[in-house]
Design a protein around this motif. Sequence first.
Motif, PDB file in Angstrom:
ATOM      1  N   VAL A  55     -28.828 108.541  67.432  1.00  0.00           N
ATOM      2  CA  VAL A  55     -27.625 107.716  67.487  1.00  0.00           C
ATOM      3  C   VAL A  55     -27.929 106.379  68.158  1.00  0.00           C
ATOM      4  CG1 VAL A  55     -25.311 107.522  68.483  1.00  0.00           C
ATOM      5  CG2 VAL A  55     -26.039 109.675  67.446  1.00  0.00           C
ATOM      6  N   LEU A  56     -28.692 106.417  69.256  1.00  0.00           N
ATOM      7  CA  LEU A  56     -29.060 105.177  69.934  1.00  0.00           C
ATOM      8  C   LEU A  56     -29.913 104.287  69.038  1.00  0.00           C
ATOM      9  CD1 LEU A  56     -29.755 106.556  73.522  1.00  0.00           C
ATOM     10  CD2 LEU A  56     -27.990 104.896  72.872  1.00  0.00           C
ATOM     11  N   LYS A  57     -30.789 104.880  68.251  1.00  0.00           N
ATOM     12  CA  LYS A  57     -31.581 104.102  67.287  1.00  0.00           C
ATOM     13  C   LYS A  57     -30.667 103.436  66.259  1.00  0.00           C
ATOM     14  CE  LYS A  57     -35.879 104.718  68.599  1.00  0.00           C
ATOM     15  NZ  LYS A  57     -36.739 103.561  69.004  1.00  0.00           N
ATOM     16  N   THR A  58     -29.649 104.173  65.823  1.00  0.00           N
ATOM     17  CA  THR A  58     -28.674 103.588  64.900  1.00  0.00           C
ATOM     18  C   THR A  58     -27.978 102.403  65.552  1.00  0.00           C
ATOM     19  OG1 THR A  58     -28.292 105.706  63.790  1.00  0.00           O
ATOM     20  CG2 THR A  58     -26.575 104.038  63.563  1.00  0.00           C
ATOM     21  N   GLY A  59     -27.606 102.549  66.827  1.00  0.00           N
ATOM     22  CA  GLY A  59     -26.992 101.449  67.558  1.00  0.00           C
ATOM     23  C   GLY A  59     -27.890 100.230  67.627  1.00  0.00           C
ATOM     24  N   GLU A  60     -29.174 100.455  67.805  1.00  0.00           N
ATOM     25  CA  GLU A  60     -30.131  99.346  67.858  1.00  0.00           C
ATOM     26  C   GLU A  60     -30.221  98.642  66.506  1.00  0.00           C
ATOM     27  OE1 GLU A  60     -33.748 101.106  69.185  1.00  0.00           O
ATOM     28  OE2 GLU A  60     -32.986 101.565  71.190  1.00  0.00           O
ATOM     29  N   ARG A  61     -30.220  99.414  65.416  1.00  0.00           N
ATOM     30  CA  ARG A  61     -30.261  98.812  64.082  1.00  0.00           C
ATOM     31  C   ARG A  61     -29.001  97.980  63.826  1.00  0.00           C
ATOM     32  NH1 ARG A  61     -31.379 103.953  62.015  1.00  0.00           N
ATOM     33  NH2 ARG A  61     -29.578 103.796  60.612  1.00  0.00           N
ATOM     34  N   LEU A  62     -27.864  98.507  64.242  1.00  0.00           N
ATOM     35  CA  LEU A  62     -26.624  97.755  64.067  1.00  0.00           C
ATOM     36  C   LEU A  62     -26.648  96.457  64.878  1.00  0.00           C
ATOM     37  CD1 LEU A  62     -24.000 100.652  64.213  1.00  0.00           C
ATOM     38  CD2 LEU A  62     -24.661  99.332  62.194  1.00  0.00           C
ATOM     39  N   ALA A  63     -27.184  96.527  66.104  1.00  0.00           N
ATOM     40  CA  ALA A  63     -27.239  95.343  66.967  1.00  0.00           C
ATOM     41  C   ALA A  63     -28.070  94.232  66.332  1.00  0.00           C
ATOM     42  CB  ALA A  63     -27.785  95.717  68.336  1.00  0.00           C
ATOM     43  N   GLN A  64     -29.110  94.603  65.609  1.00  0.00           N
ATOM     44  CA  GLN A  64     -29.941  93.610  64.928  1.00  0.00           C
ATOM     45  C   GLN A  64     -29.151  92.855  63.866  1.00  0.00           C
ATOM     46  OE1 GLN A  64     -33.251  95.918  63.490  1.00  0.00           O
ATOM     47  NE2 GLN A  64     -34.100  96.239  65.533  1.00  0.00           N
ATOM     48  N   ARG A  65     -28.057  93.459  63.406  1.00  0.00           N
ATOM     49  CA  ARG A  65     -27.197  92.826  62.395  1.00  0.00           C
ATOM     50  C   ARG A  65     -25.987  92.150  63.031  1.00  0.00           C
ATOM     51  NH1 ARG A  65     -26.206  98.030  58.921  1.00  0.00           N
ATOM     52  NH2 ARG A  65     -24.461  96.762  58.176  1.00  0.00           N
ATOM     53  N   GLY A  66     -25.941  92.107  64.369  1.00  0.00           N
ATOM     54  CA  GLY A  66     -24.825  91.457  65.048  1.00  0.00           C
ATOM     55  C   GLY A  66     -23.666  92.376  65.361  1.00  0.00           C
ATOM     56  N   ILE A  67     -23.850  93.695  65.148  1.00  0.00           N
ATOM     57  CA  ILE A  67     -22.806  94.690  65.443  1.00  0.00           C
ATOM     58  C   ILE A  67     -23.212  95.379  66.734  1.00  0.00           C
ATOM     59  CG2 ILE A  67     -21.549  96.690  64.559  1.00  0.00           C
ATOM     60  CD1 ILE A  67     -22.705  95.843  61.743  1.00  0.00           C
ATOM     61  N   ARG A  68     -22.600  95.005  67.842  1.00  0.00           N
ATOM     62  CA  ARG A  68     -23.138  95.380  69.146  1.00  0.00           C
ATOM     63  C   ARG A  68     -22.605  96.695  69.704  1.00  0.00           C
ATOM     64  NH1 ARG A  68     -22.993  89.542  70.607  1.00  0.00           N
ATOM     65  NH2 ARG A  68     -25.148  88.794  70.537  1.00  0.00           N
ATOM     66  N   ASN A  69     -21.731  97.381  68.987  1.00  0.00           N
ATOM     67  CA  ASN A  69     -21.308  98.681  69.512  1.00  0.00           C
ATOM     68  C   ASN A  69     -20.833  99.597  68.402  1.00  0.00           C
ATOM     69  OD1 ASN A  69     -21.186 100.485  71.708  1.00  0.00           O
ATOM     70  ND2 ASN A  69     -20.346  98.874  73.007  1.00  0.00           N
ATOM     71  N   MET A  70     -20.500 100.837  68.805  1.00  0.00           N
ATOM     72  CA  MET A  70     -20.205 101.905  67.855  1.00  0.00           C
ATOM     73  C   MET A  70     -18.996 102.702  68.312  1.00  0.00           C
ATOM     74  SD  MET A  70     -24.046 103.550  67.661  1.00  0.00           S
ATOM     75  CE  MET A  70     -24.217 103.630  69.466  1.00  0.00           C
ATOM     76  N   MET A  71     -18.401 103.412  67.368  1.00  0.00           N
ATOM     77  CA  MET A  71     -17.474 104.489  67.661  1.00  0.00           C
ATOM     78  C   MET A  71     -18.159 105.759  67.157  1.00  0.00           C
ATOM     79  SD  MET A  71     -13.553 105.233  66.356  1.00  0.00           S
ATOM     80  CE  MET A  71     -12.916 103.722  67.087  1.00  0.00           C
ATOM     81  N   VAL A  72     -18.632 106.581  68.074  1.00  0.00           N
ATOM     82  CA  VAL A  72     -19.400 107.758  67.677  1.00  0.00           C
ATOM     83  C   VAL A  72     -18.491 108.970  67.569  1.00  0.00           C
ATOM     84  CG1 VAL A  72     -21.495 106.844  68.727  1.00  0.00           C
ATOM     85  CG2 VAL A  72     -20.058 108.409  70.030  1.00  0.00           C
ATOM     86  N   SER A  73     -18.824 109.847  66.645  1.00  0.00           N
ATOM     87  CA  SER A  73     -18.025 111.049  66.421  1.00  0.00           C
ATOM     88  C   SER A  73     -18.936 112.223  66.115  1.00  0.00           C
ATOM     89  CB  SER A  73     -17.052 110.829  65.250  1.00  0.00           C
ATOM     90  OG  SER A  73     -16.377 112.029  64.929  1.00  0.00           O
ATOM     91  N   TYR A  74     -18.846 113.256  66.943  1.00  0.00           N
ATOM     92  CA  TYR A  74     -19.593 114.486  66.682  1.00  0.00           C
ATOM     93  C   TYR A  74     -18.846 115.231  65.582  1.00  0.00           C
ATOM     94  CZ  TYR A  74     -22.446 118.611  67.799  1.00  0.00           C
ATOM     95  OH  TYR A  74     -23.325 119.662  67.744  1.00  0.00           O
ATOM     96  N   THR A  75     -19.416 115.265  64.390  1.00  0.00           N
ATOM     97  CA  THR A  75     -18.663 115.651  63.194  1.00  0.00           C
ATOM     98  C   THR A  75     -18.614 117.155  62.987  1.00  0.00           C
ATOM     99  OG1 THR A  75     -20.650 115.366  61.839  1.00  0.00           O
ATOM    100  CG2 THR A  75     -19.143 113.501  62.001  1.00  0.00           C
ATOM    101  N   VAL A  76     -17.915 117.824  63.878  1.00  0.00           N
ATOM    102  CA  VAL A  76     -17.659 119.265  63.724  1.00  0.00           C
ATOM    103  C   VAL A  76     -16.171 119.482  63.899  1.00  0.00           C
ATOM    104  CG1 VAL A  76     -18.146 121.583  64.577  1.00  0.00           C
ATOM    105  CG2 VAL A  76     -19.925 119.824  64.681  1.00  0.00           C
ATOM    106  N   GLU A  77     -15.571 120.203  62.970  1.00  0.00           N
ATOM    107  CA  GLU A  77     -14.138 120.455  63.046  1.00  0.00           C
ATOM    108  C   GLU A  77     -13.822 121.781  62.376  1.00  0.00           C
ATOM    109  OE1 GLU A  77     -11.975 118.034  59.754  1.00  0.00           O
ATOM    110  OE2 GLU A  77     -13.694 116.845  60.398  1.00  0.00           O
TER     111      GLU A  77
END
Length: 464
Positions: free
Chosen positions: A95-117
């Motif tokens: 997830v942190l790696k995904t955040g880093e990839r997004l930051a490289q595109r100018g998207i500096r944060n995330m809304m994370v969701s553990y997808t179990v329901e």
Amino acid sequence: MLQHRNISNTTEKKISTAGQPTIPPASLPGVKSVEKTYLDTLTSGELFGYLVIGMATINRPLLNLVIRLFPYTPLWIIRALVYQNYCGGDNLPQVLKTGERLAQRGIRNMMVSYTVEACDGKQMSVSIEKIIEETQRSVSEALSPHTAAMIEEVISQAEPAQVSKAINEVPPGYVALKPTGLIEGAAEVLLNYDNPKYADRFNELVKNCESVCDIAVAENQKLKEKYPARDSPFVVIVVDAERNDLQQGVYKLQRDLMAKYNRSSVPGAKPTLGDACVVGTVQMYLKESSSILKLDDELARKGNYILGWKLVRGAYIHSEPNRGVIHDTKKDTDVNYDAGISQTIANMNSGNPTVGHLVVASHNGSTQLKATTLLEQLGNGENAQKVRSNVVLGQLLGMADNITYDLIKNHNTKNIIKYVPWGPPLETKEYLLRRLEENGDAVRADSGWPLVKGILGTFMKRAF
């Protein structure tokens, strides 16, 4: 089915269509102009994933076929082809790696969701205890350090006089709580939220949510000591919406959480912008949504707490059996949604706000541009700056990337996040299926033949 268009998230012409958004480069003598698109910001692996999606969504019959075959597709194929485009990973380091990839595109944060329901009697693949533990860890081990890292990055690039402004340009990190994944028999509990026989079960659901909120409060306090100039929370808890028959119980849940956590740090004082640690979701395609906002406003004033809202058009139109609860036309939904955004921003900019934080969750480019324009029109006063720090634009990971790119590059928009699902591979596969089922029209609008042509052109540019 014609009704599917009632809440279509397709964009209008103000925002470039998929595969076509362009930023003309500066003209240089003797240099051939090459148009830059959002596709140029993606890795080759991400491009290949979108190529697969584009080919699978060229037309509606083909999309329908993909949806029917998807449950039978081996997980390893999905993970190899499109998983990284739409899911943040199996674990928090990913997830942190995904955040880093997004930051490289100018998207500096995330809304994370553990997808179990667990809904409709579905058996969850992991225990409730595991879900709560992983959600808690996503606050302390992912969102909090990622937000701090993004703040440190902007500080390092800012002039001394601009440090305070830069700190507030980094959006908060968000963790989404899925009520149907936080207690056994969740649907039954939410349906009977006001039945005294279910009071203990509903209180258990509230306590499970509070165990995550408490960690967010602690992380916010810790980071506030380090960055006192911050006007918005560093980490925000978001209660996700459920299907409409469960939603009254969800409203009760998010109101209870806001009443407890969205208060001033000074006991008894009136809360204001930045005091909203918990955000509730309202689906604006529902006819009752405007009355829900009004009721929440009244309850917040009486209870001396401040509201946090995530406004969405609505994700359950395909599974909603009672069509009467949904606005009759797409135009009605759009008018209602835009009115909610306008009224909320005006509320936040007033001298006596009842809303302290807003997430504009939409894949509609006109809506996102409207919100951006409204924030720009507030001016440069101190309160206006605080409002801007507490309004964030959001889209699902892997969707509306052309809109995100356009806002960042053409409108200098910094308050953008992506919704990043993560968790067990089987559960994330089911999440991807729901995206195709619930957002199929939007996926097709973002994809299809224009996306295929754009990706092939990007590969050609990289090759030559």
